[in-house]
Enzyme design. Structure first.
Site, PDB file in Angstrom:
ATOM      1  NE  ARG A  66       8.822  14.619 -18.259  1.00  0.00           N
ATOM      2  CZ  ARG A  66       7.570  14.211 -18.191  1.00  0.00           C
ATOM      3  NH1 ARG A  66       6.900  13.973 -19.262  1.00  0.00           N
ATOM      4  NH2 ARG A  66       6.965  14.048 -17.024  1.00  0.00           N
ATOM      5  CE  LYS A 173       3.094  -3.310  -6.355  1.00  0.00           C
ATOM      6  NZ  LYS A 173       3.265  -2.103  -5.544  1.00  0.00           N
ATOM      7  CG  HIS A 203       9.059  -3.629  -1.377  1.00  0.00           C
ATOM      8  ND1 HIS A 203       7.868  -3.307  -1.960  1.00  0.00           N
ATOM      9  CD2 HIS A 203       8.927  -3.297  -0.071  1.00  0.00           C
ATOM     10  CE1 HIS A 203       7.057  -2.795  -1.040  1.00  0.00           C
ATOM     11  NE2 HIS A 203       7.679  -2.772   0.106  1.00  0.00           N
ATOM     12  CE  LYS A 207       8.207  -5.239   3.344  1.00  0.00           C
ATOM     13  NZ  LYS A 207       8.531  -3.956   3.929  1.00  0.00           N
ATOM     14  CD  GLU A 241       0.395   0.553   2.949  1.00  0.00           C
ATOM     15  OE1 GLU A 241       1.509   1.076   2.875  1.00  0.00           O
ATOM     16  OE2 GLU A 241      -0.389   0.466   1.986  1.00  0.00           O
ATOM     17  CG  ASP A 260      -0.526  -0.648  -4.522  1.00  0.00           C
ATOM     18  OD1 ASP A 260       0.481  -0.596  -5.252  1.00  0.00           O
ATOM     19  OD2 ASP A 260      -0.580  -0.106  -3.395  1.00  0.00           O
ATOM     20  CG  HIS A 265       3.587  -6.481  -1.792  1.00  0.00           C
ATOM     21  ND1 HIS A 265       4.663  -6.564  -2.625  1.00  0.00           N
ATOM     22  CD2 HIS A 265       3.347  -5.156  -1.643  1.00  0.00           C
ATOM     23  CE1 HIS A 265       5.059  -5.341  -2.973  1.00  0.00           C
ATOM     24  NE2 HIS A 265       4.263  -4.472  -2.390  1.00  0.00           N
ATOM     25  CE  LYS A 363      -1.984   2.653  -0.195  1.00  0.00           C
ATOM     26  NZ  LYS A 363      -0.563   2.388   0.031  1.00  0.00           N
TER      27      LYS A 363
HETATM   28  C1  BG6 Z   1       4.059  -0.773  -2.328  1.00  0.00           C
HETATM   29  C2  BG6 Z   1       2.693  -0.238  -2.623  1.00  0.00           C
HETATM   30  O1  BG6 Z   1       4.348  -1.865  -3.145  1.00  0.00           O
HETATM   31  O2  BG6 Z   1       4.140  -1.168  -0.977  1.00  0.00           O
HETATM   32  C3  BG6 Z   1       2.333   0.886  -1.682  1.00  0.00           C
HETATM   33  O3  BG6 Z   1       2.640   0.223  -3.956  1.00  0.00           O
HETATM   34  C4  BG6 Z   1       2.549   0.487  -0.245  1.00  0.00           C
HETATM   35  O4  BG6 Z   1       0.996   1.311  -1.892  1.00  0.00           O
HETATM   36  C5  BG6 Z   1       3.936  -0.109  -0.068  1.00  0.00           C
HETATM   37  O5  BG6 Z   1       2.391   1.635   0.574  1.00  0.00           O
HETATM   38  C6  BG6 Z   1       4.134  -0.633   1.336  1.00  0.00           C
HETATM   39  O6  BG6 Z   1       5.441  -1.087   1.506  1.00  0.00           O
HETATM   40  P1  BG6 Z   1       6.007  -1.375   2.957  1.00  0.00           P
HETATM   41  O7  BG6 Z   1       7.349  -1.963   2.710  1.00  0.00           O
HETATM   42  O8  BG6 Z   1       6.040  -0.061   3.675  1.00  0.00           O
HETATM   43  O9  BG6 Z   1       5.056  -2.328   3.596  1.00  0.00           O
END
Ligand code: BG6
Length: 511
Positions: A66, A173, A203, A207, A241, A260, A265, A363
């Site tokens: 936007r 996602k 993602h 890795k 995290e 999430d 993952h 987190k």
């Molecule tokens: C994302 C989540 O898919 O992965 C985030 O939405 C998270 O909340 C992130 O922080 C962590 O990715 P990585 O590669 O740093 O482990």
């Protein structure tokens, strides 16, 4: 492959496979280009790919958002993002070549004129940059916008590839927020794009260490014979995290830790750890095995005893004060969103019957670490005095996904001295010590795979749906049962999670 003599030529085959995989003429359109993911991951990954020589010379990058930007403003944003987050050194000539193909289209998702401008831009790039009609549309936007964007692409002819070229949809996602919404989303996307042109990004699959699970299991003879219920006591999959939710309140609140990352993952990590050997490494064979094991995943009957959700309260992290989740900016008052989630899962098949898989994520935990720990049963009999083995734990094989990438094997050893005393020791493989090549960033690998049309590392509809099938009852149970437990920022989670494992006579690892 055989040479002119008709004989197989293994050396030449090996060399061919080592050639870098370079994308053909193509471009990438990013929706949500002003977002966090785009700035921190996508734009830098595109630059790093260009810098490694893996993108075609006329590669084009189109931003759609936007903001009232001209092409130069967009290019400046990309430049900043690259300066801050790219992993390879900045090279002026690479940047210039990349910047030639950068365009920005300003508009809302419901703005037909904007999509017409996008169509014109894509056409101009084909002519000026030689992109050959090949475009991937990356939806880095909240899932509620997916259907609208996809319909607009259809309506404005952008999903229809000109003869001999391709159009692909890349979806970030979360794929929906439960099974029903995931199915609905899948229907819309597949009405517009053929299934082999839809790439769902998880993602973690990009890795290096995650791909290595397959190498570890299926390229060696050492591990597979003990990879089953006869030897394994349980498996712990941890994604911890240290960060809070930062500026992502809008996305995170109401979604929570389980949706999430467990839905995607962690269940993917479980699938790779527990699946049977695929017939080959092509996408169909891999998916078939992942799907089979996900279908066999079973939740415990008593979700109150075997799942935990919690929220962080204020605490200390890395010597700094951290606010609690409810005090973070943008969080709804009294929110019950989970920032920590732990679940116990079983797998109903011959290999894993009776072996619990414990998944946890959170987190603001003590440290950033993702690992898969396969914990083995204790020796069935010990000829040693119980005092000699007091400090002996269980054998374990730990795949360290990040940040300290590698594999650790833990086993007991005699402590040097005149008496027989046993203690745990570890044997380590560290990527940094064994290889000089650095691992590509997950997003680099995945964007390149999209451009190459290689779908091995992308979850398919069935996997996504199975993962929601597993998680939905847990979310429904939590929604019916009061508030989440609490843990102070900087700790290893709520006591309820420790109690959950203690009830099974086990404890969480402290990585
Ligand atoms: C994302 C989540 O898919 O992965 C985030 O939405 C998270 O909340 C992130 O922080 C962590 O990715 P990585 O590669 O740093 O482990």
């Amino acid at each position: 492959m055989s040479d002119d003599s008709g004989w197989a030529n293994p050396l030449r085959d090996a060399l061919d496979r080592r050639l870098p995989r370079i994308a053909g003429p193509s471009g990438l359109v990013i929706f949500g280009v002003t977002g966090d993911l785009s700035r921190k991951k996508l734009m830098p990954a595109v630059y790093d790919l260009a810098n490694r020589g893996l993108l075609p010379p006329g590669f084009s990058l189109v931003g759609f958002a936007r903001r009232d930007w001209a092409d130069q403003d967009f290019a400046r944003e990309v430049h900043d993002a690259v300066e801050q987050h790219a992993r390879t050194p900045f090279r002026e000539e690479v940047w210039h070549q990349l910047a030639e193909g950068m365009r920005f289209v300003q508009g809302d998702f419901h703005d037909d004129d904007a999509f017409e401008r996008l169509r014109a831009t894509v056409g101009q790039l084909d002519a000026a940059q030689g992109t050959g009609g090949n475009f991937a549309f990356y939806l880095s936007v909240p899932p509620k916008f997916f259907p609208e964007v996809v319909r607009q692409l259809e309506k404005h002819g952008l999903a229809d590839p000109p003869a001999g070229s391709w159009r692909r949809a890349v979806i970030e996602k979360p794929f929906g927020h439960d099974l029903g919404s995931a199915k609905q989303l899948g229907r819309v996307v597949h009405e517009v794009f053929p299934s082999d042109e839809v790439f769902r990004i998880d993602h973690y699959l990009g890795k290096e260490t995650v791909q290595n699970i397959l190498a570890l299991r299926f390229a060696n003879t050492l591990f597979e014979p003990v990879w089953n219920r006869s030897y394994v006591d349980h498996v712990q999959i941890t994604m911890a995290e240290d960060i809070g939710i930062g500026g992502r309140a809008g996305y995170y609140d109401g979604i929570g830790a389980a949706r999430d990352v467990i839905q995607n993952h962690l269940l993917q990590l479980l699938a790779l750890t527990a699946m049977e050997e695929p017939a080959s490494f092509d996408a169909d064979a891999l998916v078939a095995e992942k799907l089979k094991v996900l279908r066999a995943v079973r939740l415990p009957a008593d979700l109150g005893r075997h799942t935990v959700r919690a929220q962080y309260t204020a605490g200390w992290q890395g010597g700094e004060k951290a606010v609690g989740y409810l005090q973070e900016e943008g969080i709804a008052a009294g929110s019950t969103t989970d920032t920590y989630a732990a679940v116990k899962l079983g797998i109903d098949n011959r290999r894993w019957a009776g072996v619990p898989f414990y998944l946890r994520t959170g987190k603001r935990l003590g440290r950033r670490v993702t690992e898969i720990a396969v914990v083995f049963q204790r020796a069935p009999h010990s000829p040693f005095d119980s005092s000699a083995t007091a400090e002996l734990g269980e054998n374990a094989l730990v795949v360290r996904v990040q940040p300290d990438e590698g594999v650790t094997l833990r086993f007991g050893s005699k402590v040097p001295g005149t008496s027989m005393e046993l203690r745990d020791v570890t044997m380590d493989f560290a990527y940094g010590e064994s290889f000089t090549e650095s691992s590509p960033e997950a997003y680099e690998r995945l964007i390149l795979d999209v451009l190459l049309g290689d779908s091995n590392l992308f979850p398919r509809t069935g996997e996504v749906e199975q993962s929601w099938r597993i998680l939905d009852p847990v979310e429904e149970f939590w929604a019916r049962h009061g508030r989440p437990a609490q843990y102070a920022a900087g700790t290893w989670g709520p006591v309820e999670a420790d109690e959950m494992l203690a009830r099974d006579g086990r404890s969480w690892r402290r990585p």
